[in-house]
Design a protein around this motif. Structure first.
Motif, PDB file in Angstrom:
ATOM      1  N   ALA A  68     100.496   1.666  63.756  1.00 38.74           N
ATOM      2  CA  ALA A  68     101.921   1.836  64.028  1.00 38.74           C
ATOM      3  C   ALA A  68     102.409   0.887  65.119  1.00 38.74           C
ATOM      4  O   ALA A  68     103.601   0.597  65.208  1.00 38.74           O
ATOM      5  CB  ALA A  68     102.205   3.285  64.433  1.00 38.74           C
ATOM      6  N   ASP A  69     101.482   0.431  65.972  1.00 33.06           N
ATOM      7  CA  ASP A  69     101.846  -0.499  67.040  1.00 33.06           C
ATOM      8  C   ASP A  69     101.794  -1.952  66.588  1.00 33.06           C
ATOM      9  O   ASP A  69     102.046  -2.858  67.382  1.00 33.06           O
ATOM     10  CB  ASP A  69     100.895  -0.334  68.234  1.00 33.06           C
ATOM     11  CG  ASP A  69     100.907   1.071  68.810  1.00 33.06           C
ATOM     12  OD1 ASP A  69     101.980   1.689  68.797  1.00 33.06           O
ATOM     13  OD2 ASP A  69      99.841   1.543  69.247  1.00 33.06           O
ATOM     14  N   SER A  70     101.448  -2.195  65.348  1.00 37.97           N
ATOM     15  CA  SER A  70     101.218  -3.550  64.852  1.00 37.97           C
ATOM     16  C   SER A  70     102.441  -4.100  64.123  1.00 37.97           C
ATOM     17  O   SER A  70     103.500  -3.477  64.067  1.00 37.97           O
ATOM     18  CB  SER A  70     100.021  -3.549  63.898  1.00 37.97           C
ATOM     19  OG  SER A  70     100.375  -2.951  62.669  1.00 37.97           O
ATOM     20  N   SER A  71     102.254  -5.267  63.525  1.00 36.21           N
ATOM     21  CA  SER A  71     103.306  -5.899  62.726  1.00 36.21           C
ATOM     22  C   SER A  71     103.243  -5.488  61.263  1.00 36.21           C
ATOM     23  O   SER A  71     103.906  -6.102  60.415  1.00 36.21           O
ATOM     24  CB  SER A  71     103.181  -7.425  62.824  1.00 36.21           C
ATOM     25  OG  SER A  71     103.213  -7.857  64.160  1.00 36.21           O
ATOM     26  N   PHE A  72     102.462  -4.456  60.949  1.00 29.68           N
ATOM     27  CA  PHE A  72     102.242  -4.025  59.563  1.00 29.68           C
ATOM     28  C   PHE A  72     103.569  -3.772  58.846  1.00 29.68           C
ATOM     29  O   PHE A  72     103.799  -4.277  57.726  1.00 29.68           O
ATOM     30  CB  PHE A  72     101.365  -2.771  59.534  1.00 29.68           C
ATOM     31  CG  PHE A  72     101.047  -2.268  58.155  1.00 29.68           C
ATOM     32  CD1 PHE A  72      99.916  -2.708  57.481  1.00 29.68           C
ATOM     33  CD2 PHE A  72     101.878  -1.341  57.520  1.00 29.68           C
ATOM     34  CE1 PHE A  72      99.616  -2.238  56.207  1.00 29.68           C
ATOM     35  CE2 PHE A  72     101.603  -0.873  56.253  1.00 29.68           C
ATOM     36  CZ  PHE A  72     100.459  -1.319  55.590  1.00 29.68           C
ATOM     37  N   GLU A  73     104.444  -2.988  59.446  1.00 27.32           N
ATOM     38  CA  GLU A  73     105.701  -2.623  58.779  1.00 27.32           C
ATOM     39  C   GLU A  73     106.614  -3.832  58.608  1.00 27.32           C
ATOM     40  O   GLU A  73     107.333  -3.929  57.611  1.00 27.32           O
ATOM     41  CB  GLU A  73     106.407  -1.516  59.559  1.00 27.32           C
ATOM     42  CG  GLU A  73     105.710  -0.166  59.486  1.00 27.32           C
ATOM     43  CD  GLU A  73     105.627   0.385  58.055  1.00 27.32           C
ATOM     44  OE1 GLU A  73     106.546   0.078  57.255  1.00 27.32           O
ATOM     45  OE2 GLU A  73     104.662   1.100  57.748  1.00 27.32           O
ATOM     46  N   GLU A  74     106.593  -4.740  59.573  1.00 29.20           N
ATOM     47  CA  GLU A  74     107.414  -5.951  59.450  1.00 29.20           C
ATOM     48  C   GLU A  74     106.954  -6.794  58.262  1.00 29.20           C
ATOM     49  O   GLU A  74     107.769  -7.298  57.483  1.00 29.20           O
ATOM     50  CB  GLU A  74     107.335  -6.774  60.741  1.00 29.20           C
ATOM     51  CG  GLU A  74     108.174  -6.237  61.886  1.00 29.20           C
ATOM     52  CD  GLU A  74     109.671  -6.440  61.674  1.00 29.20           C
ATOM     53  OE1 GLU A  74     110.056  -7.139  60.731  1.00 29.20           O
ATOM     54  OE2 GLU A  74     110.447  -5.879  62.465  1.00 29.20           O
ATOM     55  N   VAL A  75     105.646  -6.952  58.141  1.00 29.49           N
ATOM     56  CA  VAL A  75     105.110  -7.744  57.030  1.00 29.49           C
ATOM     57  C   VAL A  75     105.411  -7.053  55.704  1.00 29.49           C
ATOM     58  O   VAL A  75     105.840  -7.690  54.725  1.00 29.49           O
ATOM     59  CB  VAL A  75     103.598  -7.968  57.195  1.00 29.49           C
ATOM     60  CG1 VAL A  75     103.011  -8.675  55.977  1.00 29.49           C
ATOM     61  CG2 VAL A  75     103.312  -8.774  58.463  1.00 29.49           C
ATOM     62  N   LYS A  76     105.207  -5.761  55.645  1.00 32.71           N
ATOM     63  CA  LYS A  76     105.470  -4.986  54.432  1.00 32.71           C
ATOM     64  C   LYS A  76     106.937  -5.130  54.012  1.00 32.71           C
ATOM     65  O   LYS A  76     107.239  -5.376  52.824  1.00 32.71           O
ATOM     66  CB  LYS A  76     105.126  -3.521  54.681  1.00 32.71           C
ATOM     67  CG  LYS A  76     105.438  -2.590  53.530  1.00 32.71           C
ATOM     68  CD  LYS A  76     105.089  -1.144  53.898  1.00 32.71           C
ATOM     69  CE  LYS A  76     105.508  -0.174  52.808  1.00 32.71           C
ATOM     70  NZ  LYS A  76     105.176   1.232  53.195  1.00 32.71           N
ATOM     71  N   ALA A  77     107.856  -4.971  54.984  1.00 35.98           N
ATOM     72  CA  ALA A  77     109.278  -5.070  54.662  1.00 35.98           C
ATOM     73  C   ALA A  77     109.643  -6.474  54.183  1.00 35.98           C
ATOM     74  O   ALA A  77     110.459  -6.644  53.264  1.00 35.98           O
ATOM     75  CB  ALA A  77     110.115  -4.694  55.887  1.00 35.98           C
ATOM     76  N   ALA A  78     109.045  -7.478  54.806  1.00 36.34           N
ATOM     77  CA  ALA A  78     109.341  -8.854  54.411  1.00 36.34           C
ATOM     78  C   ALA A  78     108.882  -9.139  52.989  1.00 36.34           C
ATOM     79  O   ALA A  78     109.605  -9.761  52.196  1.00 36.34           O
ATOM     80  CB  ALA A  78     108.674  -9.823  55.390  1.00 36.34           C
ATOM     81  N   ILE A  79     107.684  -8.669  52.642  1.00 36.31           N
ATOM     82  CA  ILE A  79     107.146  -8.916  51.304  1.00 36.31           C
ATOM     83  C   ILE A  79     107.977  -8.199  50.243  1.00 36.31           C
ATOM     84  O   ILE A  79     108.342  -8.786  49.218  1.00 36.31           O
ATOM     85  CB  ILE A  79     105.678  -8.463  51.229  1.00 36.31           C
ATOM     86  CG1 ILE A  79     104.798  -9.386  52.084  1.00 36.31           C
ATOM     87  CG2 ILE A  79     105.178  -8.465  49.782  1.00 36.31           C
ATOM     88  CD1 ILE A  79     103.361  -8.919  52.204  1.00 36.31           C
ATOM     89  N   THR A  80     108.297  -6.950  50.497  1.00 34.27           N
ATOM     90  CA  THR A  80     109.024  -6.171  49.488  1.00 34.27           C
ATOM     91  C   THR A  80     110.471  -6.632  49.316  1.00 34.27           C
ATOM     92  O   THR A  80     111.124  -6.291  48.331  1.00 34.27           O
ATOM     93  CB  THR A  80     109.015  -4.675  49.850  1.00 34.27           C
ATOM     94  OG1 THR A  80     109.538  -4.503  51.175  1.00 34.27           O
ATOM     95  CG2 THR A  80     107.598  -4.125  49.799  1.00 34.27           C
ATOM     96  N   SER A  81     110.968  -7.439  50.280  1.00 42.82           N
ATOM     97  CA  SER A  81     112.343  -7.936  50.164  1.00 42.82           C
ATOM     98  C   SER A  81     112.452  -9.132  49.226  1.00 42.82           C
ATOM     99  O   SER A  81     113.565  -9.541  48.865  1.00 42.82           O
ATOM    100  CB  SER A  81     112.876  -8.324  51.547  1.00 42.82           C
ATOM    101  OG  SER A  81     112.214  -9.488  52.044  1.00 42.82           O
ATOM    102  N   VAL A  82     111.313  -9.688  48.831  1.00 48.21           N
ATOM    103  CA  VAL A  82     111.309 -10.859  47.941  1.00 48.21           C
ATOM    104  C   VAL A  82     110.519 -10.493  46.684  1.00 48.21           C
ATOM    105  O   VAL A  82     109.283 -10.418  46.727  1.00 48.21           O
ATOM    106  CB  VAL A  82     110.672 -12.079  48.639  1.00 48.21           C
ATOM    107  CG1 VAL A  82     110.689 -13.289  47.705  1.00 48.21           C
ATOM    108  CG2 VAL A  82     111.404 -12.389  49.944  1.00 48.21           C
TER     109      VAL A  82
END
Length: 431
Positions: A68-82
């Protein structure tokens, strides 16, 4: 060959164009840098996967206790947006990887996981988000770990201090083959309305924090700092600028005494003059672990050999090692010395009150007092972690400069109010 389309803030296009070992961006909130770098890690992973390369994309932060402290959600959101990227990746509760399993993501905290990071093989890319607090030790260990042919190191951060390892390594003296830019909210063509409302709110209600939060400026004040509003007022009123000395007036060197050794408290000195009702703050010095002779050398090198040295009450006490006091040593070096008596219980709070009273009369020479003003902007109250009750000034890296500055205010308020010589009356300040 199939092509995919992505959109980036124009200012970041050159960062990802062509070859580079280091790519980075720094700036304030709402710039789009984190989302863009998260997206581009996935694009790189896609490219490597299509080329048949295998390896890891390591996403690091200085502190990470859980996913939860990582960039996991940012990467996930970026991938799913494309859509075309999302079709190439598998995303689970704790993993992100290409469907052919050639490229996978790893997430790690740099502070406590450097050894495990060094053991990771085939790191194709390391992206460090929130990189401001990353230590020089961490950078020096991480860099050679990313050693695959064509591998890269990326970083994004919001600047805070000029002395940070990240600033010195990537802005002050950028490495060879790097592409690093500043980007702020005005450079983001998709800056959202909800953040615009927050930006305007900060501009009107928290102006002392605005430049750091939104403009990518260094952090000059801490929330709840004792002197945040006073420093802002001094800047707005033009009392931070080019301030000259009066050669006919007394130079005053106001000290907070440090010690010797790597773990000793820092020694701080402010150089000022009292001219009429003005306090002209001309210079600032701080050093940790140095002998008294180094401090004296600085005074002489800067032309302050005739300064009146104003010491806190412990300046009259003998040093446990050399058996002499700062007072006697400075007198022996030819300086006039005055020791401010012990102000008793609550002395730190009394210095804060005195400083707040005299702040409207203070003028700073901007070029030579920047580091000291940064300390003043950070000096804040320590609070009980559960009750929130104030526990007095917090003792940290900024407190030595702040203590010396507070002593200056006490010294100013206790000085004679006429031209006639008279002993300074400190007792009235403790009532």
């Amino acid at each position: 060959m199939a092509t995919g389309r992505i959109e980036l803030p124009p200012k970041l296009i050159p960062v990802f164009t062509g070859e580079a070992r280091y790519r980075g961006a720094y700036g304030g909130r709402g710039s789009g840098k984190t989302r863009t770098f998260a997206l581009m890690t996935a694009v790189r992973g896609y490219q490597w996967s299509m080329e048949g390369r295998e390896g890891i994309i390591l996403c690091g932060r200085e502190f990470m206790n859980s996913l939860a402290d990582s960039s996991f959600e940012e990467v996930k959101a970026a991938i799913t947006s494309v859509p075309w990227l999302a079709a190439h990746y598998e995303i689970g509760e704790s993993y992100i990887r290409t469907k052919d399993r050639r490229v996978s993501y790893a997430f790690a905290g740099l502070r406590h996981n450097l050894d495990s990071i060094k053991s990771k093989s085939r790191i194709l890319l390391s992206w460090v988000d929130e990189a401001e607090p990353v230590s020089e030790t961490a950078w020096s260990k991480l860099t050679p770990t990313v050693r695959e042919h064509g591998s890269e190191i990326w970083l994004t951060w919001n600047p805070e201090r000029k002395v940070s390892a990240t600033h010195k390594r990537f802005r002050e003296d950028p490495p060879t083959n790097s592409k690093i830019v500043e980007i702020n909210y005005a450079d983001n063509p998709w800056f959202p309305e909800v953040l615009e409302a927050e930006r305007l709110d900060d501009l009107s209600k928290r102006p002392e924090e605005y430049e750091h939060v939104w403009g990518g400026g260094f952090k000059t004040v801490t929330v709840g700092a004792y002197y945040a509003k006073h420093l802002l007022a001094a800047k707005q009123q033009g009392r931070v600028g080019r301030v000259g000395a009066d050669p006919l007036m007394t130079y005053r060197a106001i000290w907070d005494i440090g010690g010797t050794g790597a773990k000793a408290d820092a020694c701080s000195i402010w150089i000022c003059q009292f001219i009429g009702k003005e306090i002209r703050v001309l210079d600032h010095y701080t050093a940790q672990g140095q002998e008294l002779g180094e401090h004296v050398k600085w005074l002489r090198d800067k032309g302050y050999e005739a300064a009146l040295c104003v010491l806190p009450h412990d300046g009259a006490q003998n040093d446990k090692v050399i058996r002499v006091s700062y007072e006697s040593a400075l007198r022996g070096a030819g300086f006039a010395v005055e020791v401010v008596p012990n102000m008793g219980m609550g002395a730190a709070s009394l210095r804060v009150e005195a400083t707040r009273r005299v702040f409207p009369q203070i003028w700073f020479n901007e070029a030579t007092t920047e580091a000291g003003r940064e300390s003043l902007g950070n000096y804040h109250e320590k609070r009980h972690p559960e009750t929130g009750v104030g526990l007095g000034p917090n003792h940290d890296w900024s407190s030595h400069d702040a203590d010396a500055f507070g002593l200056m205010a006490v010294h100013y308020e206790g000085r004679p109010q006429s031209s006639a010589e008279a002993p300074i009356n400190y007792k009235r300040l403790t009532r």
